[in-house]
Design a protein around this motif. Sequence first.
Motif, PDB file in Angstrom:
ATOM      1  N   HIS B  34       0.818  -1.209   0.000  1.00  0.00           N
ATOM      2  CA  HIS B  34       0.000   0.000   0.000  1.00  0.00           C
ATOM      3  C   HIS B  34       0.855   1.263   0.000  1.00  0.00           C
ATOM      4  N   ASP B  35       2.127   1.084  -0.253  1.00  0.00           N
ATOM      5  CA  ASP B  35       3.049   2.225  -0.338  1.00  0.00           C
ATOM      6  C   ASP B  35       2.848   3.146   0.872  1.00  0.00           C
ATOM      7  N   MET B  36       2.864   2.547   2.068  1.00  0.00           N
ATOM      8  CA  MET B  36       2.513   3.290   3.282  1.00  0.00           C
ATOM      9  C   MET B  36       3.620   4.225   3.737  1.00  0.00           C
ATOM     10  N   ILE B  37       4.864   3.795   3.532  1.00  0.00           N
ATOM     11  CA  ILE B  37       5.989   4.538   4.098  1.00  0.00           C
ATOM     12  C   ILE B  37       7.003   4.836   3.009  1.00  0.00           C
ATOM     13  N   ARG B  38       7.458   6.084   2.975  1.00  0.00           N
ATOM     14  CA  ARG B  38       8.506   6.431   2.014  1.00  0.00           C
ATOM     15  C   ARG B  38       9.777   6.820   2.756  1.00  0.00           C
ATOM     16  N   LEU B  39      10.858   6.755   2.055  1.00  0.00           N
ATOM     17  CA  LEU B  39      12.172   7.088   2.608  1.00  0.00           C
ATOM     18  C   LEU B  39      12.124   8.412   3.368  1.00  0.00           C
ATOM     19  N   GLY B  40      12.558   8.376   4.625  1.00  0.00           N
ATOM     20  CA  GLY B  40      12.659   9.615   5.387  1.00  0.00           C
ATOM     21  C   GLY B  40      11.358  10.084   6.025  1.00  0.00           C
ATOM     22  N   ASP B  41      10.297   9.284   5.910  1.00  0.00           N
ATOM     23  CA  ASP B  41       9.021   9.667   6.530  1.00  0.00           C
ATOM     24  C   ASP B  41       9.167   9.815   8.046  1.00  0.00           C
ATOM     25  N   ARG B  42       8.403  10.747   8.590  1.00  0.00           N
ATOM     26  CA  ARG B  42       8.298  10.886  10.036  1.00  0.00           C
ATOM     27  C   ARG B  42       6.867  10.451  10.385  1.00  0.00           C
ATOM     28  N   ILE B  43       6.764   9.526  11.309  1.00  0.00           N
ATOM     29  CA  ILE B  43       5.461   8.885  11.548  1.00  0.00           C
ATOM     30  C   ILE B  43       5.018   9.041  12.994  1.00  0.00           C
ATOM     31  N   VAL B  44       3.811   9.563  13.170  1.00  0.00           N
ATOM     32  CA  VAL B  44       3.216   9.635  14.503  1.00  0.00           C
ATOM     33  C   VAL B  44       2.422   8.346  14.734  1.00  0.00           C
ATOM     34  N   VAL B  45       2.754   7.612  15.787  1.00  0.00           N
ATOM     35  CA  VAL B  45       2.019   6.374  16.091  1.00  0.00           C
ATOM     36  C   VAL B  45       1.046   6.640  17.232  1.00  0.00           C
ATOM     37  N   GLY B  46      -0.217   6.368  16.971  1.00  0.00           N
ATOM     38  CA  GLY B  46      -1.212   6.491  18.036  1.00  0.00           C
ATOM     39  C   GLY B  46      -1.105   5.287  18.953  1.00  0.00           C
ATOM     40  N   VAL B  47      -0.780   5.510  20.238  1.00  0.00           N
ATOM     41  CA  VAL B  47      -0.577   4.390  21.166  1.00  0.00           C
ATOM     42  C   VAL B  47      -1.560   4.510  22.329  1.00  0.00           C
ATOM     43  N   SER B  48      -2.517   3.599  22.376  1.00  0.00           N
ATOM     44  CA  SER B  48      -3.479   3.624  23.477  1.00  0.00           C
ATOM     45  C   SER B  48      -2.922   2.862  24.675  1.00  0.00           C
ATOM     46  N   GLY B  49      -1.997   1.920  24.385  1.00  0.00           N
ATOM     47  CA  GLY B  49      -1.502   1.052  25.442  1.00  0.00           C
ATOM     48  C   GLY B  49      -2.119  -0.340  25.356  1.00  0.00           C
ATOM     49  N   GLY B  50      -3.112  -0.479  24.498  1.00  0.00           N
ATOM     50  CA  GLY B  50      -3.747  -1.783  24.272  1.00  0.00           C
ATOM     51  C   GLY B  50      -2.867  -2.649  23.386  1.00  0.00           C
TER      52      GLY B  50
END
Lengths: 493, 493
Positions: B34-50
Motif C-alpha cells: 500500500h506504499d505506506m511509508i517512504r524514505l525519510g518519513d516521520r510517523i506519529v504512532v497512536g498508542v493507546s496502550g492496548g
Amino acid sequence: MDLIGQSYITSMKKKQDLRFINIITTVKSTIIKHDMIRLGDRIVVGVSGGPDSMCLLHVLYNLREHFHFELIAAHFEHGLRPGEDEKETEFVSSFVKGLRIPFEYQRPVRDIKNGQGSLEERARLARYAFLEEVRKRYNAHKIALGHNMNDQAETVIMRLLRGSGISGLKGIPPVRDGVIIRPIIGLRRDDVLYYLQKRGLQYMKDSSNADETFLRNRIRHKLIPILKQYQPNVISILSRTSEIIGMEDDFMEVRAREWVDTNVLFKDGIIGLPIHPFKGLHTALKNRVIRYLLKKRMGHLRRISYEHINAIIDMIHGKRPNMEAHLPYNIVVRKVYNWLLFDEKKELEDFYYEIPGHGKYYLDAINSWIIVEQVNSVNETDKEGVIFLDADMIEFPVVIRNMRAGDRIALWGMDGHKKIKDIFIDMKIPLDVRRAIPILENKGLPIYLWYINKMDNRYKVRSKSNNILKIGLRMEKTPLWEHIYKEASHAIG
Amino acid sequence: MDLIGQSYITSMKKKQDLRFINIITTVKSTIIKHDMIRLGDRIVVGVSGGPDSMCLLHVLYNLREHFHFELIAAHFEHGLRPGEDEKETEFVSSFVKGLRIPFEYQRPVRDIKNGQGSLEERARLARYAFLEEVRKRYNAHKIALGHNMNDQAETVIMRLLRGSGISGLKGIPPVRDGVIIRPIIGLRRDDVLYYLQKRGLQYMKDSSNADETFLRNRIRHKLIPILKQYQPNVISILSRTSEIIGMEDDFMEVRAREWVDTNVLFKDGIIGLPIHPFKGLHTALKNRVIRYLLKKRMGHLRRISYEHINAIIDMIHGKRPNMEAHLPYNIVVRKVYNWLLFDEKKELEDFYYEIPGHGKYYLDAINSWIIVEQVNSVNETDKEGVIFLDADMIEFPVVIRNMRAGDRIALWGMDGHKKIKDIFIDMKIPLDVRRAIPILENKGLPIYLWYINKMDNRYKVRSKSNNILKIGLRMEKTPLWEHIYKEASHAIG
C-alpha cells in the motif's frame, strides 16, 4: 377456480389488504425493472409443487393478460424419492390441468444417482436440461424459476462465507442470458406463503429442499435467524446489496471486456496479452482482465484464487523477461518479453520420425519443420536450431524422437556417456519440457539434443571433415507466435 | 530491552518460529503493497496502550531502519475513566521512554462527555484531532494506527448488516488520504497477541474497547464465533473481500469523477447535470454519479438511501420536463428540461421594497430586477413577468413584498376579495414556494401576484385607460442559470 385478476385486486383494495397488493405490485415491477417479459413471449415455468413455484405459476397465470404472454408448466421428477415423487407429479399435473395450460413432465432418463459431482449438482443440471428441452420444443422464449428473496440472501451469505469475491456476492441473477427469469426474486419467503394462504392454494413440501446442501439448510434455519437479531431486515438488505454489487460487477466486466477486445490477441486457443498497455490500467481493472482471460481460456474459474491472480500481476510487473506461472487445470501463463501468454500445458505424446535423407520434413507432434541439406561450409551466422555435422559419420535414415528411459549421449570433452536424464536434471529442465525436446539419433544412438544444444563430440565438423550436413529445426509459428517472437527477438537484439 | 532486529529474525528462523516470522513479513508486505511509508518519513504512532497499538509501535520501532523512517509516539487520554486513564498514560509513557523516541500525550482540553453525537464519535474525533495536531507540530508525514484484520472483518459485518452498500463493505482503508496508515491491518488479533507474548511485551486492557459500540462488541464476541463455525477463515475472507471491494469501489469512483469533470457544471453551489449524456451511462455509473454529486452538494451522504438515488434516476428518465425531488438536509433536485439541478432549499426571508416611481430597481432578496416605465400600448409579445396596469390607478411608492397572513386580493370576475393563502392552496403551491412569490402592493393592498399571474381586476388596462404603466420582473441569472434557461426556453419553443 378463484383467480386473481384486475377485479380481484380492486376488491382487495377495498378490504385494505395492502400486503397482498404489494406482493402483486412487487412481481410486476420486478418484471418491468429487469425487462423479463416482452410482448408475445412464451414462457416455460418450472413447477416443483413447492410454495415458491406454485406462487410463481399462479402469479404469472394471472398476469398473463397484463403482460401478454403464454405459459407452459414443466415439472421435473428427480426420481430420488420413490412414492413421494409420483405424488408430487400428480399434484402439479392436476393443478395445471385446472389452469388449462400445457403441462410437461419428465422422469430422469438416466439415473442421476450416479455420475460426477454432487447429487445436488447433477439433479440441478438434469432439471435445467429438461426445462431447456421443453423450451426448445415449444419454441418458447423464457424459462421462469421460483427463486425468492430469501434464496437470494442465503446465496449471498453462503458465497460471502466461501470467499467468492464480488462475482459471488452478486448472488442469483434476476435474468440470466436473457432466458432464465426469476419474477418472484423480490418476494420474501413469508410473502410467498402469505400469497398462497390468501389464495387458498395448496403446495407440497418443497422438493427443492431435498437437493439443498446441508450448508444452505444450516444458513436458512440457524444463521439467518441469528443475523435477524442483529438486523431484522437482513433479507432485504442482503438482497439489495447483491443487486448493487451485481450492477457494478457488470460494469467492471463490460470495461474489462472492452479493454480485452481492443488489446488482446487470440489465436489457436492461445491468448496474448500485451504487457505495456496493461501496466497502465487501474488495479481493479487489472484483476478483472486477468480473471476474464483465465475464464476465457479455462471455460471457468474453479480453483483460481485471488493469490493466483496476484501472482500473475506480480509477474507482469516484475523485471524478469521470461517467467511462467503454472495454474490449476494445466494452464500455463508465460511472460515472453512484452507479452503474457495464456496457454495449456500440453502433455506431449512420444514421437519418432525416420528421416530418409536430404529434404524438408514436417514433424506434426512438435509442430516443426526439419530441413536436411549438404553444405560446403559452416555458416556461423545461421540461426538457432541449425546444426552442422560431419556428413561422413551419418547413416540415413536418421531419427528425430523424444527421450526414452536409459538414453545416453557422449558429450564434448567427456569420456564415456552421460545419461540424458542427468543432463536435464543438471539444467533444471522441468519434466514436461523434457518430453518435448527433440533428439537426433544416428545408428541407434542419440547424437544431438535440440534447444539445450548438446552434441556427441564425435559428430562435430572438424577441419578434416570432407562433407558437411546441415540440419535445421524450425517451429511452425502461428501468426500470433510470429508476432510475439518477432517482438521477443527484437527485444533480445 | 530485547528488541527484534535482523539478527533476532535469523535466530528465530533457526527455532522454526515461522508464525513469528510471518507476522513480521505480513507487516512488511502490507507497508510495501500500500506504499505506506517512504524514505525519510516521520510517523506519529497512536498508542493507546492496548495490544494492537503496543504491537504496532514495537513492530514499527524495529522496522524503522529497514524502511528509513522516524517515529513519534502519541497517546490520547480520553479522561473518561478517572484513575484508570492516568495509569494507562504512565504505562505508555514509560514504555516509550525505553525506546528513546519522542512521546506526546494529551488530556482532552474540553470535556468530551458533552456535545453533539455519540460519546464514541466525539472521543474518536478528539483523538484524531490530537494526532493530527502532533503530526503538524512535528512536521510529520503519516499517522499510524493499530487496526487489525479482526477490526476490519467486524466493520465489514457491521456495515453489511447496516446495508451500507459497496462503499461500506470496503471497510477500513489501509491508507486514508495518504496520511493515516494502518500497517497491522493484515494481522489477525491472535497474531498480535502472539507477537506480544513472544516479545514478552505487556499491554493494558485496550482502552479502545471503551469507545466500541455495543453492536461491535456483540459482533466480536458473539456473531463472529458463530460465523467461524460456518467458515473458520471468516476473518481473512471478509478482509480479502473488503480489499477487492475497496479496489473496485475506487475504480467506480474514478470513473464517476471523470465523467462528472467533463460533463457537469458547477456554479454558486448549484450543480447542473446534463440529462442527455447521463442517459447513455451504464446503470452502475448512473448510481455512482448521482451519489457523487449529492456528496459534493451535501458534504456527506447521511440519510441518503438507495431509494433516493433511484427516485432521482427515475425522474431523469421520466417524461415530465419539470419535476423536483426533496431530499434530507434541505437538498432539492430539480429537473429543468435537459438539466438536473442539485440545489439547497433556501428558507427565504420576508422581503419588502418600496418602489418610488419609474426606473430600474434591484431586489436582492429574490435576486431580481424590477423595471417600471410608462408605455403607450400593451405589447402582447412581451415576456413573462411583465405586466401592464392602468397608470391612473397607481400611486407611488408601490411595494414589492412577499405574502403576509391575512392578505387578500380582488381577482378578475370576482365579487369581493379572495384570501391569497386560499389561492395558493387551490393551485397546490408548496409552502416554501409561496414565500418567494412577489406581490405588488398599491395603496396598502395586493394587486398582483407574480409567477401565478393573478391581478386585481380593477387595475387592468382597458380601452378607456389613458396612461399605461409597464412593470417587469426579471430574475438575475448566474451564468449557469443563463445557460440552463436558454436551453429551457428553447425547449419550450
